[in-house]
Scaffold this active site. Structure first.
Site, PDB file in Angstrom:
ATOM      1  N   ARG A 124      -9.614   1.836   8.304  1.00 62.06           N
ATOM      2  CA  ARG A 124      -9.315   0.452   8.649  1.00 62.06           C
ATOM      3  C   ARG A 124     -10.479  -0.214   9.359  1.00 62.06           C
ATOM      4  O   ARG A 124     -10.404  -1.404   9.658  1.00 62.06           O
ATOM      5  CB  ARG A 124      -8.081   0.403   9.560  1.00 62.06           C
ATOM      6  CG  ARG A 124      -6.775   0.089   8.830  1.00 62.06           C
ATOM      7  CD  ARG A 124      -5.673   0.049   9.868  1.00 62.06           C
ATOM      8  NE  ARG A 124      -4.504  -0.696   9.496  1.00 62.06           N
ATOM      9  CZ  ARG A 124      -3.412  -0.161   8.967  1.00 62.06           C
ATOM     10  NH1 ARG A 124      -3.357   1.106   8.681  1.00 62.06           N
ATOM     11  NH2 ARG A 124      -2.362  -0.923   8.725  1.00 62.06           N
ATOM     12  N   LYS A 139       0.821  -1.223   0.000  1.00 60.92           N
ATOM     13  CA  LYS A 139       0.000   0.000   0.000  1.00 60.92           C
ATOM     14  C   LYS A 139       0.850   1.267   0.000  1.00 60.92           C
ATOM     15  O   LYS A 139       0.569   2.203  -0.729  1.00 60.92           O
ATOM     16  CB  LYS A 139      -0.915   0.065   1.232  1.00 60.92           C
ATOM     17  CG  LYS A 139      -2.008  -0.966   1.287  1.00 60.92           C
ATOM     18  CD  LYS A 139      -2.959  -0.701   2.452  1.00 60.92           C
ATOM     19  CE  LYS A 139      -2.309  -0.775   3.820  1.00 60.92           C
ATOM     20  NZ  LYS A 139      -1.800  -2.106   4.194  1.00 60.92           N
ATOM     21  N   ARG A 156      11.273  -6.109   4.238  1.00 62.06           N
ATOM     22  CA  ARG A 156      11.160  -4.715   4.691  1.00 62.06           C
ATOM     23  C   ARG A 156      11.823  -4.524   6.052  1.00 62.06           C
ATOM     24  O   ARG A 156      12.413  -3.477   6.321  1.00 62.06           O
ATOM     25  CB  ARG A 156       9.675  -4.336   4.764  1.00 62.06           C
ATOM     26  CG  ARG A 156       9.432  -2.924   5.253  1.00 62.06           C
ATOM     27  CD  ARG A 156       7.982  -2.528   5.123  1.00 62.06           C
ATOM     28  NE  ARG A 156       7.124  -3.197   6.088  1.00 62.06           N
ATOM     29  CZ  ARG A 156       5.783  -3.123   6.085  1.00 62.06           C
ATOM     30  NH1 ARG A 156       5.176  -2.419   5.162  1.00 62.06           N
ATOM     31  NH2 ARG A 156       5.083  -3.741   6.995  1.00 62.06           N
TER      32      ARG A 156
HETATM   33  P1  AMP Z   1       0.748   0.740   8.601  1.00 67.52           P
HETATM   34  O1  AMP Z   1       1.959   1.589   8.468  1.00 67.52           O
HETATM   35  O2  AMP Z   1      -0.378   1.190   7.734  1.00 67.52           O
HETATM   36  O3  AMP Z   1       1.033  -0.733   8.461  1.00 67.52           O
HETATM   37  O4  AMP Z   1       0.222   0.926  10.093  1.00 67.52           O
HETATM   38  C1  AMP Z   1       1.003   0.525  11.194  1.00 67.52           C
HETATM   39  C2  AMP Z   1       0.155   0.427  12.466  1.00 67.52           C
HETATM   40  O5  AMP Z   1      -0.419   1.708  12.758  1.00 67.52           O
HETATM   41  C3  AMP Z   1      -1.046  -0.497  12.379  1.00 67.52           C
HETATM   42  O6  AMP Z   1      -0.702  -1.841  12.656  1.00 67.52           O
HETATM   43  C4  AMP Z   1      -1.937   0.082  13.462  1.00 67.52           C
HETATM   44  O7  AMP Z   1      -1.493  -0.251  14.753  1.00 67.52           O
HETATM   45  C5  AMP Z   1      -1.721   1.582  13.296  1.00 67.52           C
HETATM   46  N1  AMP Z   1      -2.669   2.192  12.338  1.00 67.52           N
HETATM   47  C6  AMP Z   1      -2.377   2.732  11.117  1.00 67.52           C
HETATM   48  N2  AMP Z   1      -3.472   3.220  10.521  1.00 67.52           N
HETATM   49  C7  AMP Z   1      -4.503   2.977  11.380  1.00 67.52           C
HETATM   50  C8  AMP Z   1      -5.905   3.220  11.318  1.00 67.52           C
HETATM   51  N3  AMP Z   1      -6.476   3.819  10.253  1.00 67.52           N
HETATM   52  N4  AMP Z   1      -6.664   2.826  12.373  1.00 67.52           N
HETATM   53  C9  AMP Z   1      -6.113   2.223  13.447  1.00 67.52           C
HETATM   54  N5  AMP Z   1      -4.804   1.948  13.565  1.00 67.52           N
HETATM   55  C10 AMP Z   1      -3.989   2.321  12.545  1.00 67.52           C
END
Ligand code: AMP
Length: 184
Positions: A86, A14, A125
């Site tokens: 999410r 993403k 990663r």
């Molecule tokens: P990502 O970088 O998108 O993989 O996000 C890393 C972590 O941030 C996730 O595993 C969640 O703990 C938190 N996170 C990111 N976006 C959201 C969201 N929209 N709602 C809730 N938690 C989020």
């Protein structure tokens, strides 16, 4: 003004694809995961609050996630949302935020890959990301959280006629081109 969501499990690409799409269509790229990591790096009270959740593969609250997006939206520019919404409540809040600006979602792109590929990408990663949540144990929890809380969004957006699913197993530029073709 294009308004797009990139949806999909952790490790599916993403972040990379959102950057490419944002560059191609001159959109702002809003990644709630990046914004949360910035908060943590600055050691703000919010940062400390979310660290424990993130480091155990859980989601932060809908209020926190929605607050970050509200802060970043630029009324004059299209956007690509990466890792947001999410949950269903986040999706409903997003609809309201956009409606308040006289805008609406154009497309939701679901990126797909099988679990072994996701795990392999996470391990690749992890070598450079420095992310505390890029470990096999926490990653397993992140996949479970995704299935429980985020996978329902696939039906939510499919029912609205907005969803397009794209295979994300190919090389990065091939997938980028597929997404561009859908959005053009
Ligand atoms: P990502 O970088 O998108 O993989 O996000 C890393 C972590 O941030 C996730 O595993 C969640 O703990 C938190 N996170 C990111 N976006 C959201 C969201 N929209 N709602 C809730 N938690 C989020």
């Amino acid at each position: 003004m294009l308004n797009v969501i990139l949806l999909g499990p952790p490790g599916v690409g993403k972040g990379t694809q959102s950057s490419n799409i944002a560059r191609h269509f001159e959109l702002i790229h809003i990644s709630t995961g990046e914004l949360l990591r910035e908060e943590m790096a600055q050691g703000t009270p919010l940062g400390l609050q979310i660290q424990q959740l993130m480091d155990s593969g859980q989601y932060v609250s809908d209020d926190i996630a929605c607050g970050l997006v509200r802060r970043e939206i630029d009324p004059t520019r299209g956007l690509v949302l990466d890792g947001f919404p999410r949950t269903i409540p986040q999706a409903e809040t997003l609809d309201q935020m956009l409606a308040g600006l006289g805008r609406k979602l154009d497309r939701v792109i679901e990126l797909r890959a099988d679990h072994p590929t996701l795990i392999q990408r996470m391990m690749d990663r992890a070598k450079t990301s420095g992310r505390a949540d890029d470990t096999p144990e926490i990653f397993g929890e992140r996949l479970r959280t995704y299935d429980a809380k985020t996978a329902p969004l696939i039906k939510y957006y499919s029912d609205k006629g907005l969803l397009v699913s794209i295979d994300s197993l190919d090389k990065i530029p091939v997938v980028t081109q597929r997404i561009i073709s859908v959005l053009e």
